[in-house]
Design a protein around this motif. Structure first.
Motif, PDB file in Angstrom:
ATOM      1  N   GLU A  54       0.874  -1.187   0.000  1.00 32.36           N
ATOM      2  CA  GLU A  54       0.000   0.000   0.000  1.00 32.36           C
ATOM      3  C   GLU A  54       0.904   1.228   0.000  1.00 32.36           C
ATOM      4  OE1 GLU A  54      -2.228   2.653  -0.155  1.00 32.36           O
ATOM      5  OE2 GLU A  54      -3.676   1.135   0.522  1.00 32.36           O
ATOM      6  N   ASP A  55       0.696   2.124  -0.970  1.00 34.25           N
ATOM      7  CA  ASP A  55       1.595   3.279  -1.077  1.00 34.25           C
ATOM      8  C   ASP A  55       1.177   4.462  -0.210  1.00 34.25           C
ATOM      9  OD1 ASP A  55      -0.593   3.435  -2.875  1.00 34.25           O
ATOM     10  OD2 ASP A  55       0.366   5.084  -3.924  1.00 34.25           O
ATOM     11  N   GLU A  56      -0.100   4.519   0.197  1.00 38.98           N
ATOM     12  CA  GLU A  56      -0.506   5.635   1.059  1.00 38.98           C
ATOM     13  C   GLU A  56      -0.028   5.365   2.481  1.00 38.98           C
ATOM     14  OE1 GLU A  56      -4.668   7.125   0.502  1.00 38.98           O
ATOM     15  OE2 GLU A  56      -4.537   5.813  -1.254  1.00 38.98           O
ATOM     16  N   ASP A  99      -2.968  -3.285  -2.485  1.00 44.85           N
ATOM     17  CA  ASP A  99      -3.609  -2.107  -3.053  1.00 44.85           C
ATOM     18  C   ASP A  99      -3.590  -2.239  -4.582  1.00 44.85           C
ATOM     19  OD1 ASP A  99      -4.751   0.431  -3.155  1.00 44.85           O
ATOM     20  OD2 ASP A  99      -2.806   1.452  -3.119  1.00 44.85           O
ATOM     21  N   MET A 154      -3.870   0.743  -7.013  1.00 45.92           N
ATOM     22  CA  MET A 154      -3.107   1.836  -7.594  1.00 45.92           C
ATOM     23  C   MET A 154      -1.804   1.996  -6.814  1.00 45.92           C
ATOM     24  SD  MET A 154      -5.115   2.536  -9.989  1.00 45.92           S
ATOM     25  CE  MET A 154      -4.400   4.036 -10.675  1.00 45.92           C
ATOM     26  N   LYS A 179     -12.110   0.670  -0.478  1.00 43.72           N
ATOM     27  CA  LYS A 179     -11.893   1.798   0.435  1.00 43.72           C
ATOM     28  C   LYS A 179     -13.041   2.781   0.280  1.00 43.72           C
ATOM     29  CE  LYS A 179      -6.879   1.690  -0.220  1.00 43.72           C
ATOM     30  NZ  LYS A 179      -5.785   2.408  -0.920  1.00 43.72           N
TER      31      LYS A 179
HETATM   32 CA    CA Z   1      -2.667   3.406  -3.809  1.00 47.57          CA
END
Ligand code: CA
Length: 233
Positions: A10-12, A54, A56, A104
């Motif tokens: 997950e990049d966030e 995730d 994106m 989400k």
């Molecule tokens: Ca993302």
């Protein structure tokens, strides 16, 4: 018992850190990555019991990662996390072999429940796990037929626990009364049954696990479909 190992891709940062905290709190061994390519590399080498993925992501998107994991390991448990929630994305995710799909914004307790449900289906090791946590307030111990709701101690019958366990293992969908009678009570299928016995047990369970049984937050009635067990914040 060996800890269950989870990879979170997950990049966030805020979401990733939040998920790490939650799964560490629940006793899992957690690894993470904020990048698609690195996430795939970890997924292919790390021997994880489950991967939260995730869609994106920088580098490589979650669907491609899922696809490449599947080429090497058909049995890897994967749950896709995404802001995208159209049916098409869900179908794409599942057809690539994700075990479940959580859109989400998700409730943390609901996600934990879905993770536990996927692990139950994919890993026999988790069958030893006897605690079902429905929320911060409610924990059910299926081995000791007991539980806690807030400050209150609960006791269950074997049948009630069997119902909870069956709904829990299938928490991604509603379960019909007939299916409960068949799977939990052991009645033959397709015979005309008195389904009120199911409703009576559900009512008893609600009086135990729901703080307001008339307005259930966990043991839900899905009109025309049956019952579904949900977690919550
Ligand atoms: Ca993302």
């Amino acid at each position: 018992m060996k800890k269950i190992k989870i990879l979170i891709v997950e990049d966030e940062v805020a979401i990733r850190e939040g998920l790490i905290d939650v799964f560490v709190y629940h006793g899992y061994d957690v690894d993470s990555s904020g990048h698609g390519t690195e996430g795939l590399e970890k997924a292919l080498t790390g021997q994880y019991d489950l991967i939260l993925l995730d869609v994106m992501l920088p580098g490589l998107n979650g669907f491609d990662i899922c696809n490449q994991i599947r080429e090497q390991d058909r049995d890897q448990a994967i749950i896709m996390l995404t802001a995208k929630s159209s049916d098409e994305d869900i179908i794409e995710g599942l057809s690539l072999g994700a075990d479940d799909y959580v859109a989400k914004p998700f409730s943390i307790a609901q996600l934990v429940l879905r993770v536990q449900a996927v692990l139950r289906r994919t890993h026999s090791v988790v069958d030893q796990q006897s605690k079902i946590q429905l929320s911060d307030e409610i924990t059910i111990d299926t081995q000791n037929l007991s539980g806690i709701r807030g400050e209150e101690e609960l006791t269950f019958t074997r049948r009630e626990i069997d119902i909870v366990q069956y709904l829990y293992a299938n928490s991604q969908r509603p379960v019909s009364r007939d299916e409960l009678l068949h799977k939990v009570w052991g009645y033959a299928e397709n015979i005309d049954l008195e389904t009120r016995t199911v409703d009576i047990h559900i009512a008893k369970l609600r009086r135990k696990i729901e703080s307001d049984p008339a307005n259930p937050q966990h043991l839900m009635t899905v009109r025309g479909a049956g019952y579904r067990l949900l977690g919550s914040e």
